[in-house]
Scaffold this active site. Structure first.
Site, PDB file in Angstrom:
ATOM      1  N   ASN A 159       0.844  -1.192   0.000  1.00  0.00           N
ATOM      2  CA  ASN A 159       0.000   0.000   0.000  1.00  0.00           C
ATOM      3  C   ASN A 159       0.881   1.245   0.000  1.00  0.00           C
ATOM      4  O   ASN A 159       2.101   1.150   0.018  1.00  0.00           O
ATOM      5  CB  ASN A 159      -0.958  -0.019   1.204  1.00  0.00           C
TER       6      ASN A 159
ATOM      7  N   ASP B 216      -4.299  -6.414   4.952  1.00  0.00           N
ATOM      8  CA  ASP B 216      -5.344  -7.268   5.524  1.00  0.00           C
ATOM      9  C   ASP B 216      -5.402  -8.625   4.842  1.00  0.00           C
ATOM     10  O   ASP B 216      -5.943  -9.578   5.377  1.00  0.00           O
ATOM     11  CB  ASP B 216      -6.711  -6.579   5.373  1.00  0.00           C
TER      12      ASP B 216
ATOM     13  N   LYS C 237       8.675 -16.929 -11.107  1.00  0.00           N
ATOM     14  CA  LYS C 237       7.875 -15.838 -11.646  1.00  0.00           C
ATOM     15  C   LYS C 237       6.657 -16.405 -12.387  1.00  0.00           C
ATOM     16  O   LYS C 237       6.803 -17.324 -13.211  1.00  0.00           O
ATOM     17  CB  LYS C 237       8.745 -15.023 -12.612  1.00  0.00           C
TER      18      LYS C 237
HETATM   19  N1  CTP Z   1      -3.901  -3.402  11.994  1.00  0.00           N
HETATM   20  C1  CTP Z   1      -3.183  -4.468  12.458  1.00  0.00           C
HETATM   21  N2  CTP Z   1      -3.182  -5.642  11.760  1.00  0.00           N
HETATM   22  C2  CTP Z   1      -3.902  -5.773  10.617  1.00  0.00           C
HETATM   23  C3  CTP Z   1      -4.650  -4.673  10.131  1.00  0.00           C
HETATM   24  C4  CTP Z   1      -4.613  -3.509  10.851  1.00  0.00           C
HETATM   25  O1  CTP Z   1      -2.535  -4.354  13.495  1.00  0.00           O
HETATM   26  N3  CTP Z   1      -3.867  -6.928   9.959  1.00  0.00           N
HETATM   27  C5  CTP Z   1      -3.864  -2.158  12.776  1.00  0.00           C
HETATM   28  C6  CTP Z   1      -3.232  -0.977  12.065  1.00  0.00           C
HETATM   29  O2  CTP Z   1      -1.848  -0.907  12.342  1.00  0.00           O
HETATM   30  C7  CTP Z   1      -4.001   0.199  12.654  1.00  0.00           C
HETATM   31  C8  CTP Z   1      -5.350  -0.371  12.999  1.00  0.00           C
HETATM   32  O3  CTP Z   1      -5.200  -1.790  13.037  1.00  0.00           O
HETATM   33  O4  CTP Z   1      -3.422   0.680  13.846  1.00  0.00           O
HETATM   34  C9  CTP Z   1      -6.435  -0.032  12.013  1.00  0.00           C
HETATM   35  O5  CTP Z   1      -5.989  -0.333  10.710  1.00  0.00           O
HETATM   36  P1  CTP Z   1      -6.866   0.031   9.433  1.00  0.00           P
HETATM   37  O6  CTP Z   1      -6.112  -0.378   8.215  1.00  0.00           O
HETATM   38  O7  CTP Z   1      -7.349   1.450   9.552  1.00  0.00           O
HETATM   39  O8  CTP Z   1      -8.149  -0.856   9.624  1.00  0.00           O
HETATM   40  P2  CTP Z   1      -8.446  -2.377   9.571  1.00  0.00           P
HETATM   41  O9  CTP Z   1      -8.571  -2.889  10.966  1.00  0.00           O
HETATM   42  O10 CTP Z   1      -7.513  -3.103   8.665  1.00  0.00           O
HETATM   43  O11 CTP Z   1      -9.918  -2.364   8.963  1.00  0.00           O
HETATM   44  P3  CTP Z   1     -10.430  -1.923   7.494  1.00  0.00           P
HETATM   45  O12 CTP Z   1      -9.314  -2.241   6.538  1.00  0.00           O
HETATM   46  O13 CTP Z   1     -11.639  -2.727   7.295  1.00  0.00           O
HETATM   47  O14 CTP Z   1     -10.727  -0.436   7.581  1.00  0.00           O
END
Ligand code: CTP
Length: 402
Positions: free
Chosen positions: A211, A280, A290
């Site tokens: 990302n 996620d 590859k």
């Molecule tokens: N986070 C985490 N582990 C993951 C995803 C997120 O520890 N696998 C943590 C991030 O570091 C952040 C918080 O959770 O502090 C929120 O992350 P965000 O990306 O805003 O949200 P998500 O929980 O991933 O939910 P969504 O993508 O549905 O908004």
């Protein structure tokens, strides 16, 4: 500024010993009392007399040369010091200290010392990057030693790179800051773990999913934590930022590696700040070779990664957890939902579509929301300044609710 402070300088053998003479002079000019201990190899570079003149004190190098019969020199010197500096520190000395070897005056004093010890390494860039040296540095860090990272530049061996002893003026600044601020630093004695940057999930040897996180906000949080006196561990995904001075940097790639690294430090942490943009999802299969293109469309099957923050929230004992919510719509509603579902103490809600902030920008605009629902909006400002204000607000509020 350093009046009445007693600094024991251990000098080990490298070409940078000449800078240690300047360091003694600068420390003395700042008002400190300085005593110098030399290794025998340090004496190959500079005579003890130079240090004696600069410090106006005896110089020590022989464990068995007891100058005063009423005391045992290596114990007496260790007890005398408010702070022990080892500058320059060779790879050999780092190795000895990491293994508890006491075979000369400086290493014997260090085993007897209870004062804080700061290590300023100086060596060839390849030596500094050698796995054995890095392993020893890690071990010393875990034993509570602090490091004054070597700077980059021309090295005496002809290479350009990391390994040059930090400039004496800068070392004096750090010592000065330590003595002047440690009394009222709000995070003195605390351990703060910060995660930063994106994670990278491999598809095959040449492709990955990631990302746009630049790591700037997380690095700013780590810098603010260290400036507020915390022992700071920064666990970072791949970014192109320089590590803030004084933090322990742990580089990871994937969400799984970040989870392992965070769990390693979770038990003793006082605060965990999860600024990282963790993937996620990751590909279900990571291909060894590859992937070749084919006609038509292609799809990659993804599986969920572990939610690190949720895992931490479920295991929480005394730690304070701070999450970031990166949102594009209904930021506060989603942010508060994450605060609840991940069992956090604070969430920093970040609308990443705001033109004054978001991924890659040097500034940010956020709202800090605490467990009891108090909202604290911060106007747009530089991420470095914002990080300081956020941590200050968190620590102040944390104290009230203790
Ligand atoms: N986070 C985490 N582990 C993951 C995803 C997120 O520890 N696998 C943590 C991030 O570091 C952040 C918080 O959770 O502090 C929120 O992350 P965000 O990306 O805003 O949200 P998500 O929980 O991933 O939910 P969504 O993508 O549905 O908004």
């Amino acid at each position: 500024m350093l009046a009445d402070k007693k600094i024991l300088l251990c000098v080990t053998g490298g070409i940078a010993v000449y800078k240690a003479v300047v360091l003694v002079s600068k420390l003395s000019q700042a008002g400190a009392q300085v005593k110098v201990v030399m290794s025998r190899s340090a004496m190959q570079f500079v005579q003890p007399l130079s240090f004696q003149v600069m410090s106006r004190n005896d110089v020590y190098w022989d464990t068995f040369d007891e100058k005063e019969s009423s005391v045992i020199a290596h114990i007496d010197l260790a007890d005398w010091a408010d702070l022990i500096l080892v500058a320059p520190t060779t790879a050999n000395f780092i190795g000895k200290l990491a293994n508890g070897i006491a075979d000369d005056m400086p290493s014997t004093i260090l085993l007897a010392a209870t004062a804080p010890v700061w290590i300023a390494p100086a060596m060839n860039v390849h030596m500094y990057e050698h796995p054995a040296v890095l392993r020893n540095i890690d071990r010393l860090y875990e034993d509570g030693y602090r490091f004054i990272e070597p700077s980059e530049g021309f090295l005496a061996c002809g290479y350009v790179g990391k390994g040059r002893l930090e400039e004496p003026e800068r070392i004096v600044e750090l010592v000065d800051a330590y003595f002047n601020e440690s009394r009222d630093l709000p995070l003195a004695g605390k351990k703060v773990v910060v995660t930063a940057g994106p994670t990278l999930e491999r598809i095959d040897p040449v492709r990955y999913i990631s990302n746009f996180s630049s790591g700037k906000m997380g690095y700013a949080m780590a810098q603010a934590a260290v400036e507020m006196g915390a022992e700071t561990i920064l666990i970072s995904g791949p970014v192109s930022l320089e590590s803030p001075k004084g933090v322990k940097l742990i580089c990871i790639e994937s969400a799984a590696e970040m989870l392992d690294a965070v769990l390693d430090y979770y038990q003793d942490a006082d605060y965990v700040v999860k600024s990282a943009a963790v993937a996620d999802y990751r590909p279900m299969t990571v291909h060894d070779q590859k992937m070749k293109k084919k006609d038509g469309t292609a799809s990659i099957e993804l599986e969920r990664t572990t939610d690190i923050l949720k895992t931490l929230g479920a295991q929480k004992t005394t730690q304070r957890l701070i999450g970031f919510a990166a949102e594009t719509t209904d930021a506060l509603t989603y942010g508060k939902g994450k605060l609840e579902s991940k069992n956090l103490d604070w969430i920093i809600v970040n609308d990443v579509t705001d033109p004054n902030g978001g991924f890659g920008s040097d500034s940010n605009v956020v709202t800090l929301v605490s467990r009891d629902g108090v909202e604290h909006p911060f106007p747009a400002m530089e991420k470095k300044e914002l990080a300081k204000q956020l941590l200050k607000a968190i620590v102040q509020e944390g104290k009230r609710s203790l």
